[in-house]
Design an enzyme around this catalytic site. Structure first.
Site, PDB file in Angstrom:
ATOM      1  N   ASP A   7      30.434 -31.206  53.782  1.00  0.00           N
ATOM      2  CA  ASP A   7      29.582 -31.998  52.745  1.00  0.00           C
ATOM      3  C   ASP A   7      28.732 -32.855  54.092  1.00  0.00           C
ATOM      4  OD1 ASP A   7      29.533 -34.002  50.846  1.00  0.00           O
ATOM      5  OD2 ASP A   7      30.966 -35.632  52.683  1.00  0.00           O
ATOM      6  N   MET A   8      27.609 -33.316  53.006  1.00  0.00           N
ATOM      7  CA  MET A   8      26.533 -34.297  53.229  1.00  0.00           C
ATOM      8  C   MET A   8      26.511 -35.658  54.187  1.00  0.00           C
ATOM      9  SD  MET A   8      22.473 -34.125  52.290  1.00  0.00           S
ATOM     10  CE  MET A   8      22.398 -34.935  51.184  1.00  0.00           C
ATOM     11  N   ASP A   9      26.511 -36.837  52.926  1.00  0.00           N
ATOM     12  CA  ASP A   9      26.954 -37.944  52.680  1.00  0.00           C
ATOM     13  C   ASP A   9      28.117 -38.041  53.722  1.00  0.00           C
ATOM     14  OD1 ASP A   9      24.325 -38.597  51.343  1.00  0.00           O
ATOM     15  OD2 ASP A   9      25.721 -37.468  49.846  1.00  0.00           O
ATOM     16  N   LYS A 141      31.834 -33.157  42.753  1.00  0.00           N
ATOM     17  CA  LYS A 141      33.878 -32.834  43.216  1.00  0.00           C
ATOM     18  C   LYS A 141      33.999 -34.122  42.663  1.00  0.00           C
ATOM     19  CE  LYS A 141      31.228 -31.896  48.125  1.00  0.00           C
ATOM     20  NZ  LYS A 141      30.843 -32.558  48.976  1.00  0.00           N
ATOM     21  N   ASP A 166      34.702 -36.185  53.839  1.00  0.00           N
ATOM     22  CA  ASP A 166      35.229 -37.621  54.645  1.00  0.00           C
ATOM     23  C   ASP A 166      35.513 -37.990  53.361  1.00  0.00           C
ATOM     24  OD1 ASP A 166      32.325 -38.235  53.207  1.00  0.00           O
ATOM     25  OD2 ASP A 166      32.609 -40.187  53.752  1.00  0.00           O
TER      26      ASP A 166
END
Length: 218
Positions: A7-9, A141, A166
């Protein structure tokens, strides 16, 4: 395991505060009353969904929803470039897994245009094999679309990959796509979804703890 999909953020960059600032500035300038209670409802949404959410409650004049969404995105990119927001240890971990033979994917609800800015900021562009943004998917998502697309681009099956997430919505997306998930909980105390492993630092991930391609505990 042949790949790890990030995931990125909240995993590559600590960006929740940056999104919050950008949304308050942009939507606030249009007369939107951005409250903490309502903002919580938008945290797992795509930027298109967030813009629609605020417009339906506080409709503004003279600018389209798409224009306002792009204003938010531009401000987030500016803040990413300005702020110290890279998650500690992410580059070292990616370098380590690359040397171990893993491919690397990024699967995010964020718009595509933000991803290159994040990868440059973290100095990991050269380590990432593929990126998948919910901007180009029918659903973001917690639906599995971005992960299914990442698997397709990597030419791998779900049992050959593991996701690092996260948030509960991200974990659900990865699990629905068939991946095992490592929960990165450094900035989140609200993870309730069951995962293969939970860590608060990339230094905590021991390769001996990663699942094999054969079935493992969930």
């Amino acid at each position: 395991m042949k790949a790890i999909i990030f995931d990125m953020d909240g995993v590559i960059v600590d960006s929740e505060k940056l999104w919050s600032q950008a949304e308050r500035e942009v939507f606030g300038s249009l007369g939107v009353q951005v409250t903490n209670d309502l903002s919580i409802l938008t945290q797992s949404m795509t930027t298109t969904e967030v813009t629609k959410f605020w417009y339906e409650r506080f409709p503004w004049l003279h600018k389209s929803e798409e224009e306002v969404e792009q204003m938010v995105i531009a401000r987030v990119i500016q803040l990413i470039n300005e702020e110290d927001c890279v998650i500690s240890g992410i580059k070292n971990f990616m370098e380590k897994i690359t040397k171990e033979g893993f491919k690397i994917g990024v699967a995010t609800n964020s718009p595509y245009s933000i991803i290159p800015a994040v990868l440059r900021k973290a100095n990991i562009s050269h380590l990432v094999d593929t990126i998948s943004s919910a901007e180009f998917e029918e659903n973001g998502k917690p639906q599995p679309d971005v992960y299914l697309n990442a698997l397709k681009k990597l030419n791998l099956t779900a049992d050959q990959c593991i996701a690092i997430e996260d948030s509960n919505s991200g974990i659900r997306a990865a699990k629905t796509a068939g991946l095992k998930v490592i929960a990165f909980s450094k900035y989140s105390s609200m993870i309730v979804e069951e995962t293969y492993l939970e860590v608060q630092s990339f230094e905590d991930i021991d390769f001996k703890l990663l699942p094999s391609s054969s079935p493992a505990r969930t």
